[in-house]
Design an enzyme around this catalytic site. Structure first.
Site, PDB file in Angstrom:
ATOM      1  N   GLY A   1       0.610  -1.570   0.041  1.00 11.80           N
ATOM      2  CA  GLY A   1       0.088   0.297   0.294  1.00 11.80           C
ATOM      3  C   GLY A   1       0.377   1.648  -0.374  1.00 11.80           C
ATOM      4  O   GLY A   1       0.593   2.433  -0.465  1.00 11.80           O
TER       5      GLY A   1
ATOM      6  N   CYS B   1       8.981  -2.241 -14.705  1.00 13.54           N
ATOM      7  CA  CYS B   1       8.172  -1.049 -15.504  1.00 13.54           C
ATOM      8  C   CYS B   1       7.143  -2.970 -16.227  1.00 13.54           C
ATOM      9  O   CYS B   1       7.264  -3.705 -16.466  1.00 13.54           O
ATOM     10  CB  CYS B   1       8.770  -1.422 -16.365  1.00 13.54           C
ATOM     11  SG  CYS B   1       9.669  -2.239 -17.766  1.00 13.54           S
TER      12      CYS B   1
END
Length: 552
Positions: free
Chosen positions: A175, A407
């Site tokens: 988170g 990525c």
């Protein structure tokens, strides 16, 4: 769990502690998972996600380290729920390590049975990348979070979060990516956490801009920046199950609402309303059943408030922690009225075989990562969104432990990038081998009906054959280590998932393994979504030449 205060840090440079670079990579990545810069509670072997561990106990950890140091390049180490159980002769193209973590027969796949086994020292919770030794800190989930908020912006706010307020909670290892992901998309965010240490850690690593204990201050700053249409992230100390209902009472409705508290684990992950961390720890020890019940009641209040905000116009979504399921089981029958993040924002990427691809410089030299950034910018220059991500990551992401990058690359792109990286190791452009891996949250490696496979077009949400097939094909194709886990992200009984890691050591043999693994791994994502009837996946498969016998 015995706490051991020792600082573990992966070796750097080119000197081997083992009998080969693949074994060395496994050793360094295991140790990197427990680096204090990376792990949430390294003294308890906890990497992230409540009790997601790298090894079952300290004795097992040491035995794994010793085994990796003596493992031959034609042997395979087997790890069962964080404990090394066998070394078998295999062959050089086989995985050096095979891991199975937290797997239970379905009828017994629940937290109560898991905890009985854990108490006896027979099992550990591996989360996703904790027990599979490829966690890289909060960056590991950052681009996925950036993509999620970016897609929310495209669908609902004209392509940017400028001038919007996002409200969320949970600033742990996963988170903790949320504040930076929102500000990267131009927005304002209030991120709540009950643990000051979590907020401090995100501020220290530049994932979050400011800290406050005052809801009034958080709202004042948020409104000021929202008016100016400037980004800022505010870490607010408090309990989401208290703060969200209070905002509903005050008729304050954010533009975007989600949650990444550790609701997947009501005992070790979530703090009930009205308890400090210390009081919660005491109750957890003295009366775990009451603790779990109080947690579930708090989660239900939390979800009720999210639903109320949705009714008032907030774009509301579940961020994959199973909080809706808990509230539903507690009697909140409309808990699933807001969607999960995958069907809402991410599934089209999965149909193209895209997912959270990551790589780590075993040298420990950041320059090796910066050189690979240049490869992305050069080889994928036509993908402006991807290149923007790399440029932002270079400026704003601080490395934790061994330097790394993440990525989202798709089918064909992963193999191409892997080949180039291996060549750069071979010709000395990079100072040591590179580890290439991914999250288990990927296009073809997970079955999780409340998260990655929620609301599949054909109703196949709970079909768990896919992660098993993923692990099998990656193993036979020569991944360096392969893992099969249960319960990651959403908790016991709700998910099965597989991980893989491949080492680019510059050899011709590695080049062949990389080509095979980095084709079949994302290929499984395309196949899984073709099978479920997604047109975009069918288009991708036809365009890329993926061989699917019954594809129409």
């Amino acid at each position: 769990m015995e706490k051991v205060q020792q600082t573990i840090r992966a070796p750097r440079g080119t000197e081997l502690q083992t009998k080969g670079w693949v074994q060395e990579a496994a050793l360094r990545m295991l140790m990197n998972n427990l680096d204090p810069e990376v792990a949430e509670k390294p003294e308890e072997l906890v990497v992230y996600g409540g009790i997601g561990r790298a090894a079952r106990n300290w004795e097992s950890y040491q035995a794994i380290v010793d085994s990796l140091k003596t493992l031959e390049s034609d042997e395979t180490l087997l790890v069962q729920s964080g404990k090394p159980v066998a070394i078998f002769k295999s062959h050089e193209d086989a995985p050096r390590v095979l891991l199975a973590n937290s797997n239970l027969v379905p009828k017994w796949a629940n937290w109560d049975h898991f905890r009985e086994l854990e108490k006896k020292g027979l099992m550990m919770y591996g989360q996703m990348t904790a027990g599979s030794w490829i966690y890289i800190g909060t960056q590991g989930i950052l681009q996925g979070t950036y993509e999620t908020f970016g897609e929310a912006a495209r669908q609902h706010f004209g392509g940017s979060l400028k001038g919007t307020l996002t409200l969320t909670a949970g600033l742990g290892g996963m988170g903790g990516a949320q504040p930076l992901a929102v500000t990267m998309n131009g927005g304002v965010v209030i991120a709540i956490d009950v643990d000051k240490r979590s907020i401090d850690r995100r501020i220290e690593k530049r994932y979050c801009d400011m800290y406050t204990e005052s809801l009034e201050e958080a709202l004042a700053v948020a409104n000021e920046y929202k008016e100016k249409k400037e980004p800022i992230s505010i870490g607010l100390l408090g309990n989401a199950a208290e703060i969200l209902p209070e905002l509903v009472k005050r008729n304050i409705t954010p533009d975007l609402v989600t949650d990444q508290t550790s609701a997947h684990d009501p005992l070790n992950g979530y703090i009930p309303v009205g308890y400090t961390l210390e009081e919660a720890a005491k109750l957890r020890e003295e009366d775990p059943e009451r603790y779990v019940q109080l947690s579930k009641e708090s989660m239900t209040k939390h979800v009720e408030a999210m639903l109320a905000m949705q009714e008032k116009g907030a774009i509301t979504f579940d961020y994959g922690n199973n909080i809706r399921q808990v509230a539903f089981d507690e009697g909140l029958k409309n808990a699933f009225d807001f969607p999960g993040f995958v069907p809402a924002f991410i599934r089209p990427l999965f149909c193209e075989g895209k997912g959270p691809f990551r790589w780590v410089a075993l040298s420990g030299d950041p320059e090796d990562i910066y050189k690979t950034d240049e490869v992305i910018l050069r080889e994928f220059a036509d993908n402006e969104h991807l290149c923007n991500w790399i440029r932002m990551a270079r400026q704003q992401v601080e490395f934790q432990g061994l330097p790394s990058r993440i990525c989202w690359l798709g089918y064909g792109e992963r193999a191409k990038f892997g080949r180039i990286i291996n060549e750069m190791v071979a010709n000395g452009e990079l100072s040591a081998p590179i580890v290439i891996g991914r999250d288990h949250l990927d296009c073809g490696s997970v079955a999780s009906p409340n998260r990655e496979t929620e609301a599949m077009k054909d109703g196949s949400d709970a079909v768990a054959d896919w992660p098993i097939l993923n692990a099998l094909i990656n193993s036979v194709n020569g991944a360096s280590w392969v893992s099969v886990h249960h319960g990651g992200g959403v908790g016991m009984g709700y998910s099965l998932h597989a991980g893989m890691v491949i080492v680019a050591d510059g050899t011709e043999a590695a080049a062949k393994r990389i080509e095979r693994v980095l084709t079949s791994d994302p290929g499984m994502g395309v196949v899984r979504h073709v099978d479920a009837g997604y047109d975009l996946a069918v288009e991708t498969a036809k365009e890329k030449g993926v061989n699917i016998p019954m594809m129409k």
